[in-house]
Scaffold this motif. Structure first.
Motif, PDB file in Angstrom:
ATOM      1  N   ASN A   1      31.409 -26.724 -22.111  1.00  6.99           N
ATOM      2  CA  ASN A   1      32.291 -27.426 -23.044  1.00  6.99           C
ATOM      3  C   ASN A   1      33.014 -26.457 -23.956  1.00  6.99           C
ATOM      4  O   ASN A   1      34.208 -26.612 -24.230  1.00  6.99           O
ATOM      5  N   LEU A   2      32.296 -25.455 -24.455  1.00 14.56           N
ATOM      6  CA  LEU A   2      32.913 -24.462 -25.332  1.00 14.56           C
ATOM      7  C   LEU A   2      34.000 -23.693 -24.597  1.00 14.56           C
ATOM      8  O   LEU A   2      35.063 -23.399 -25.154  1.00 14.56           O
ATOM      9  N   ASP A   3      33.733 -23.379 -23.342  1.00 19.09           N
ATOM     10  CA  ASP A   3      34.728 -22.651 -22.545  1.00 19.09           C
ATOM     11  C   ASP A   3      35.962 -23.517 -22.302  1.00 19.09           C
ATOM     12  O   ASP A   3      37.092 -23.032 -22.356  1.00 19.09           O
ATOM     13  N   THR A   4      35.744 -24.810 -22.062  1.00 13.21           N
ATOM     14  CA  THR A   4      36.868 -25.731 -21.864  1.00 13.21           C
ATOM     15  C   THR A   4      37.712 -25.821 -23.128  1.00 13.21           C
ATOM     16  O   THR A   4      38.952 -25.803 -23.062  1.00 13.21           O
ATOM     17  N   VAL A   5      37.046 -25.908 -24.277  1.00 12.07           N
ATOM     18  CA  VAL A   5      37.767 -25.969 -25.555  1.00 12.07           C
ATOM     19  C   VAL A   5      38.561 -24.687 -25.780  1.00 12.07           C
ATOM     20  O   VAL A   5      39.714 -24.715 -26.210  1.00 12.07           O
ATOM     21  N   ARG A   6      37.931 -23.534 -25.483  1.00  9.30           N
ATOM     22  CA  ARG A   6      38.622 -22.248 -25.672  1.00  9.30           C
ATOM     23  C   ARG A   6      39.873 -22.174 -24.797  1.00  9.30           C
ATOM     24  O   ARG A   6      40.953 -21.770 -25.264  1.00  9.30           O
ATOM     25  N   ARG A   7      39.753 -22.560 -23.540  1.00  8.00           N
ATOM     26  CA  ARG A   7      40.900 -22.526 -22.636  1.00  8.00           C
ATOM     27  C   ARG A   7      42.006 -23.474 -23.117  1.00  8.00           C
ATOM     28  O   ARG A   7      43.194 -23.152 -23.046  1.00  8.00           O
ATOM     29  N   HIS A   8      41.600 -24.636 -23.596  1.00  6.13           N
ATOM     30  CA  HIS A   8      42.566 -25.595 -24.125  1.00  6.13           C
ATOM     31  C   HIS A   8      43.297 -25.013 -25.336  1.00  6.13           C
ATOM     32  O   HIS A   8      44.529 -25.124 -25.462  1.00  6.13           O
ATOM     33  N   ASN A   9      42.557 -24.371 -26.218  1.00 11.53           N
ATOM     34  CA  ASN A   9      43.156 -23.779 -27.413  1.00 11.53           C
ATOM     35  C   ASN A   9      44.068 -22.605 -27.060  1.00 11.53           C
ATOM     36  O   ASN A   9      45.109 -22.406 -27.710  1.00 11.53           O
ATOM     37  N   LEU A  10      43.696 -21.842 -26.044  1.00 11.42           N
ATOM     38  CA  LEU A  10      44.590 -20.768 -25.577  1.00 11.42           C
ATOM     39  C   LEU A  10      45.930 -21.347 -25.139  1.00 11.42           C
ATOM     40  O   LEU A  10      46.994 -20.795 -25.444  1.00 11.42           O
ATOM     41  N   SER A  11      45.882 -22.452 -24.416  1.00 10.44           N
ATOM     42  CA  SER A  11      47.100 -23.093 -23.949  1.00 10.44           C
ATOM     43  C   SER A  11      47.953 -23.583 -25.118  1.00 10.44           C
ATOM     44  O   SER A  11      49.182 -23.405 -25.133  1.00 10.44           O
ATOM     45  N   ILE A  12      47.309 -24.174 -26.111  1.00 13.56           N
ATOM     46  CA  ILE A  12      48.036 -24.672 -27.277  1.00 13.56           C
ATOM     47  C   ILE A  12      48.729 -23.532 -28.015  1.00 13.56           C
ATOM     48  O   ILE A  12      49.919 -23.610 -28.348  1.00 13.56           O
ATOM     49  N   VAL A  13      47.997 -22.444 -28.263  1.00 13.39           N
ATOM     50  CA  VAL A  13      48.562 -21.318 -29.011  1.00 13.39           C
ATOM     51  C   VAL A  13      49.709 -20.679 -28.236  1.00 13.39           C
ATOM     52  O   VAL A  13      50.774 -20.406 -28.788  1.00 13.39           O
TER      53      VAL A  13
END
Length: 393
Positions: free
Chosen positions: A10-22
């Motif tokens: 889950n943490l990895d999914t959130v990190r990848r999602h946040n990378l995309s947003i930034v």
């Protein structure tokens, strides 16, 4: 153990999602301060710092020293998309194939228009594009990454596989053009309708910026295409064919269109008719705009009559678009933008007279801002889309 594994995933999914947003913010907005990223994402400074550091390591963004200011305190570094990460853009037309190199910073590095002198077949267009790409090797060698090819096609393109179902002006039908181009260039290729890509480009970087509901119409040698943005998202339809406003009815007594219907917008409003009354065989959009402006200024009756006729039918189509989609902004590209520019207050008044008052009261009609770069930027955006969705993949 399963709980820890799930939490880690889950943490990895959130990190990848946040990378995309930034990355998406930096790509769309241009160089932005870290402080802006914290404000827009709601993430804390340390998280933003870690995400930016990862994007820098991936080679997708660069950090720049901030501009000097009179503000108290240490200024925040600027984060910019790496313009050396590039996409190749391709636009086949009835008389040419245009190829461009576009950076992740939305800057067009090179654009090469290869005239064909005839309508190219899909195989010819793919071969020409591949040859031009070979000629652009010095530009591509300077890039740190080439993500792939985006193709803007004047026709109906099936979204999932890039098959051109019908491009009547190109005389293409059921052509797997994206696959042919991928084989010819060695890069992955995605294809979509040119006007839909133009609409997205203007929404992100041009005259549609800041608006969430947009109708974009482009007029060119291949007819009139359109793209619709609803709530900030492209309206594609079930197979990617939505937005064919060039085939909306504007004259029930008109001529038969190649699509089989009577009185379509693109049969009544055409670049060819404007060129004919101007006594020109061919012209790019800038040349056509200058010629129209000069002819109207000197009172050329035949040109003024044709402009009036076309504006009348165009206003009918825009009335339909206004009533159906309730857009905030209508953006006109190609020769449609040149028509509108002759008297920018006239077309909005004509549309307001015909449309539902409630739908038209907040509407603005503007000329496209990206000019000849629009399809290069739009096609590149298609090629960049997988990277923007998953920067770490």
């Amino acid at each position: 153990m399963n709980g820890r594994t799930t939490a880690g995933n889950n943490l990895d999914t959130v990190r990848r999602h946040n990378l995309s947003i930034v990355l998406g913010i930096v790509h769309r907005r241009g160089p932005v301060a870290r402080s802006v990223l914290t404000q827009e994402t709601g993430l804390n400074r340390s998280t933003i710092g870690a995400l930016v550091a990862e994007l820098v390591e991936l080679g997708l963004v660069v950090e720049r020293d901030p501009e000097t200011s009179n503000r108290v305190g240490r200024p925040s570094p600027l984060i910019a998309a790496n313009g050396r990460v590039v996409a190749i853009a391709v636009n086949p037309e009835i008389d040419a194939v245009t190829v461009g190199v576009v950076g992740l910073d939305a800057r067009v590095h090179r654009r090469v228009r290869y005239p064909t002198g005839h309508v190219p077949t899909a195989r010819e267009a793919a071969a020409i594009a591949a040859a031009v790409v070979d000629g652009l090797r010095p530009d591509l060698a300077a890039a740190t990454r080439v993500v792939g090819v985006g193709v803007a096609v004047p026709g109906l393109v099936r979204e999932e596989d890039g098959v051109v179902r019908l491009a009547p002006h190109l005389e293409w039908a059921e052509e797997p053009f994206a696959a042919e181009l991928a084989a010819a260039t060695g890069y992955p290729a995605l294809a979509a309708n040119d006007a839909s890509l133009g609409a997205n480009a203007e929404r992100l970087f041009g005259a549609g910026r800041g608006a969430s509901d947009i109708v974009y119409l482009n007029g060119g040698a291949s007819g009139i295409g359109a793209g619709v943005i609803v709530g900030g998202e492209p309206l594609t339809g079930i197979s990617g064919y939505a937005g064919e406003l060039g085939h909306t009815l504007v004259n029930s007594s008109g001529i038969r269109c190649h699509c089989g219907a009577i009185g379509c917008l693109e049969t009544e409003v055409s670049q060819r008719s404007l060129l004919r009354v101007l006594g020109m065989e061919a012209a790019d959009n800038d040349e056509l705009a200058r010629a129209l402006s000069a002819a109207v200024a000197r009172g050329d009756a035949s040109v003024i009559a044709e402009v009036d006729r076309q504006l009348g039918y165009l206003s009918t189509a825009l009335r339909n678009a206004t009533n159906v989609f309730d857009p905030e902004r209508i953006v006109l590209g190609g020769f449609l933008g040149a028509l509108h520019a002759l008297a920018p207050e006239r077309l909005p008044a004509m549309v307001a007279e015909q449309a539902l008052a409630a739908s038209a009261e907040r509407l603005s009609i503007v000329r496209a801002a990206l000019g000849s770069d629009i399809l290069m930027i739009g096609a590149a955006e298609l090629a960049f889309s997988p990277l923007l969705a998953a920067p770490a993949s």
